[in-house]
Motif scaffolding. Structure first.
Motif, PDB file in Angstrom:
ATOM      1  N   PHE A  70      50.025  39.708  85.040  1.00 13.22           N
ATOM      2  CA  PHE A  70      49.188  40.353  86.203  1.00 13.22           C
ATOM      3  C   PHE A  70      48.680  39.138  87.013  1.00 13.22           C
ATOM      4  N   ASP A  71      48.501  37.932  86.414  1.00 10.67           N
ATOM      5  CA  ASP A  71      48.003  36.738  87.258  1.00 10.67           C
ATOM      6  C   ASP A  71      49.236  36.083  88.127  1.00 10.67           C
ATOM      7  N   TYR A  72      50.323  36.211  87.388  1.00  8.39           N
ATOM      8  CA  TYR A  72      51.555  35.820  88.262  1.00  8.39           C
ATOM      9  C   TYR A  72      51.838  36.962  89.271  1.00  8.39           C
ATOM     10  N   LEU A  73      51.800  38.385  89.063  1.00  2.00           N
ATOM     11  CA  LEU A  73      52.122  39.342  90.071  1.00  2.00           C
ATOM     12  C   LEU A  73      51.306  39.244  91.205  1.00  2.00           C
ATOM     13  N   TYR A  74      49.964  38.921  90.852  1.00  2.00           N
ATOM     14  CA  TYR A  74      48.926  39.080  92.058  1.00  2.00           C
ATOM     15  C   TYR A  74      48.944  37.818  92.781  1.00  2.00           C
ATOM     16  N   ARG A  75      49.588  36.899  92.380  1.00  3.12           N
ATOM     17  CA  ARG A  75      49.689  35.631  93.191  1.00  3.12           C
ATOM     18  C   ARG A  75      51.161  35.648  93.824  1.00  3.12           C
ATOM     19  N   GLY A  76      51.843  36.932  93.640  1.00  2.00           N
ATOM     20  CA  GLY A  76      53.026  36.970  94.270  1.00  2.00           C
ATOM     21  C   GLY A  76      54.425  36.457  93.805  1.00  2.00           C
ATOM     22  N   VAL A  77      54.008  36.209  92.319  1.00  2.00           N
ATOM     23  CA  VAL A  77      55.456  35.581  91.771  1.00  2.00           C
ATOM     24  C   VAL A  77      56.019  36.886  91.149  1.00  2.00           C
ATOM     25  N   THR A  78      57.308  37.227  91.610  1.00  8.36           N
ATOM     26  CA  THR A  78      58.149  38.409  91.065  1.00  8.36           C
ATOM     27  C   THR A  78      59.271  38.044  90.390  1.00  8.36           C
ATOM     28  N   GLU A  79      59.714  36.526  90.315  1.00 10.03           N
ATOM     29  CA  GLU A  79      60.995  36.571  89.665  1.00 10.03           C
ATOM     30  C   GLU A  79      60.252  36.258  87.986  1.00 10.03           C
ATOM     31  N   ILE A  80      60.725  36.994  87.016  1.00 11.85           N
ATOM     32  CA  ILE A  80      60.343  36.826  85.829  1.00 11.85           C
ATOM     33  C   ILE A  80      60.678  35.701  85.182  1.00 11.85           C
ATOM     34  N   ASP A  81      61.883  34.967  85.558  1.00 13.76           N
ATOM     35  CA  ASP A  81      62.000  33.721  84.882  1.00 13.76           C
ATOM     36  C   ASP A  81      60.713  32.606  85.094  1.00 13.76           C
ATOM     37  N   GLU A  82      60.259  32.789  86.358  1.00 18.34           N
ATOM     38  CA  GLU A  82      59.276  32.021  86.807  1.00 18.34           C
ATOM     39  C   GLU A  82      57.925  32.140  85.983  1.00 18.34           C
ATOM     40  N   MET A  83      57.794  33.290  85.225  1.00 18.94           N
ATOM     41  CA  MET A  83      56.599  33.469  84.403  1.00 18.94           C
ATOM     42  C   MET A  83      56.800  32.662  83.010  1.00 18.94           C
ATOM     43  N   LYS A  84      56.372  31.463  83.415  1.00 16.43           N
ATOM     44  CA  LYS A  84      56.687  30.138  82.092  1.00 16.43           C
ATOM     45  C   LYS A  84      55.691  30.440  80.982  1.00 16.43           C
ATOM     46  N   ASN A  85      54.437  31.057  81.110  1.00 16.83           N
ATOM     47  CA  ASN A  85      53.808  31.412  80.151  1.00 16.83           C
ATOM     48  C   ASN A  85      54.150  32.352  79.052  1.00 16.83           C
ATOM     49  N   ASN A 103      56.762  34.373  76.304  1.00 14.40           N
ATOM     50  CA  ASN A 103      57.885  33.980  75.716  1.00 14.40           C
ATOM     51  C   ASN A 103      59.184  34.671  76.077  1.00 14.40           C
ATOM     52  N   THR A 104      60.297  34.331  75.594  1.00 16.39           N
ATOM     53  CA  THR A 104      61.443  34.775  76.069  1.00 16.39           C
ATOM     54  C   THR A 104      61.660  36.242  75.853  1.00 16.39           C
ATOM     55  N   SER A 105      61.200  36.722  74.581  1.00 20.29           N
ATOM     56  CA  SER A 105      61.205  37.953  74.423  1.00 20.29           C
ATOM     57  C   SER A 105      60.390  39.012  75.349  1.00 20.29           C
ATOM     58  N   ALA A 106      59.510  38.654  75.534  1.00 20.40           N
ATOM     59  CA  ALA A 106      58.443  39.237  76.704  1.00 20.40           C
ATOM     60  C   ALA A 106      59.046  39.469  77.816  1.00 20.40           C
ATOM     61  N   ARG A 107      59.673  38.303  78.366  1.00 20.67           N
ATOM     62  CA  ARG A 107      60.413  38.199  79.788  1.00 20.67           C
ATOM     63  C   ARG A 107      61.689  39.047  79.760  1.00 20.67           C
ATOM     64  N   GLU A 108      62.604  39.335  78.529  1.00 19.13           N
ATOM     65  CA  GLU A 108      63.479  40.059  78.489  1.00 19.13           C
ATOM     66  C   GLU A 108      63.248  41.565  78.610  1.00 19.13           C
ATOM     67  N   LYS A 109      62.082  41.756  78.062  1.00 20.96           N
ATOM     68  CA  LYS A 109      61.710  43.150  77.968  1.00 20.96           C
ATOM     69  C   LYS A 109      61.297  43.678  79.351  1.00 20.96           C
ATOM     70  N   LEU A 110      60.415  42.846  80.026  1.00 22.19           N
ATOM     71  CA  LEU A 110      60.205  43.262  81.414  1.00 22.19           C
ATOM     72  C   LEU A 110      61.355  43.480  82.458  1.00 22.19           C
ATOM     73  N   LYS A 111      62.413  42.406  81.972  1.00 24.04           N
ATOM     74  CA  LYS A 111      63.623  42.603  82.916  1.00 24.04           C
ATOM     75  C   LYS A 111      64.058  44.019  82.670  1.00 24.04           C
TER      76      LYS A 111
END
Ligand code: SF4
Length: 341
Positions: free
Chosen positions: A30-45, A47-55
């Protein structure tokens, strides 16, 4: 795939849990999204598995600004491209109290008001709650500041997309999201009486704005087909109900058209209709729209109309005409753009 901006924080927490991840990931996203960050790979906080699931599960995009015009008064009108290639309009206005964004709630509109460019090609589809919200977030990213007010006055009849608009109100109000007070949100409607009553029963502190524009059903039917379904009497009763449930003052929008509804007798008739109600009238000098024959009232006629209302005890102001040099009236820019495609 689902659109991530349609999710509330609780829904996203539940989703992460269901997918074997800690619920606290949702707040990070949420903190990323509401700041306008929409590249999942930029959501550095994350972990890899959470990022892959989001994608795998979500569409994580904001509408793209396809074209933007800036008026002399600072109003920014944007054409936004959605993922399905539909185009909507969003307008950012700067006031002394901060930025206000006028969002669309539908692509096109089926209400058929004769003065409105948004309805000329009918309705394409409803926008989802997240698509309405994403216009506010994209606007905030563009101006680099928090948006303090939102008006649902772009293309579409918000109360015709009731469930998604209600969800949007929850999303934008959530303290983990934009934390915007309902008092800073205005819903404009052509007068869907049953939905005004439904909204009143929710007792939200939303500002309701009614597009009235005429003082008799007969004349109103000529410009607003919804008047065949609901009379002015029905609308006023629903407004009284809304005020009794919410304690909010309601606005009436009245677009002044030269020689049509801007006479002394019209002002007196309007004052009689609204007498005794705790309301406010916004007088709108109608924007000239090229495919329509309406002409704006003269400044003298507008001032006279306002003075007559005030003389009869009705609070009235003339709305500052924003962005008239950039086709800022509802649906105009989108329509010009589509014609030139
Ligand atoms: S004025 Fe509003 S309700 Fe009427 S056609 Fe336009 S968008 Fe729809």
């Amino acid at each position: 795939m689902e659109y991530i901006f349609d999710y509330s924080l609780d829904e996203l927490k539940a989703w992460f849990k269901d997918h074997g991840e800690s619920a606290f990931r949702a707040k990070q996203v949420f903190d990323y999204l509401y700041r306008g960050v929409t590249e999942i790979d930029e959501m550095k906080n994350l972990n890899t598995s959470a990022r892959e699931k989001l994608k795998e599960h979500f569409r994580v995009t904001l509408p793209k600004v396809l074209d933007q015009r800036v008026s002399k008064d600072g109003t920014v009108k944007m054409l936004m491209l959605l993922e399905d290639q539909n185009i909507i309009e969003t307008v950012i206005m700067k006031y002394h109290y901060g930025y206000s964004v006028c969002v669309s709630s539908q692509i096109g509109c089926k209400m058929g008001c004769t003065f409105c460019a948004s309805t000329k090609d009918g309705m394409v589809r409803n926008l989802s709650a997240g698509e309405i919200l994403s216009q506010v977030i994209a606007s905030s990213v563009l101006v680099g500041e928090r948006i303090s007010h939102v008006v649902l006055m772009g293309s579409g009849e918000p109360l015709d997309n009731f469930d998604q608009v209600m969800k949007f109100l929850d999303l934008i109000h959530a303290k983990e999201g934009l934390n915007l007070s309902h008092r800073n949100i205005t819903i404009s409607t052509c007068g869907l009486v049953d939905k005004i009553i439904e909204l009143a029963d929710r007792k939200l502190q939303i500002t309701l704005a009614i597009s009235l524009h005429e003082t008799t059903d007969e004349k109103r039917r000529l410009i607003m087909p919804i008047a065949n379904k609901y009379s002015i009497h029905d609308i006023l009763n629903s407004v009284k109900y809304y005020m009794s449930k919410t304690g909010r003052r309601v606005s009436f929008e009245y677009a002044l058209v030269k020689g049509s509804n801007d006479g002394e007798e019209d002002a007196i008739a309007l004052a009689k209709l609204l007498k005794g109600m705790k309301i406010h009238v916004n007088l709108i000098p109608v924007n000239t729209i090229k495919e329509m024959l309406y002409l704006p009232s003269s400044n003298e006629a507008i001032q006279r109309f306002r003075d007559t209302l005030i003389g009869h005890g009705i609070e009235a102001t003339v709305r500052r005409e924003m962005g008239s040099d950039i086709d800022a009236a509802c649906g105009q820019l989108r329509r010009s753009y589509m014609e030139n495609m």
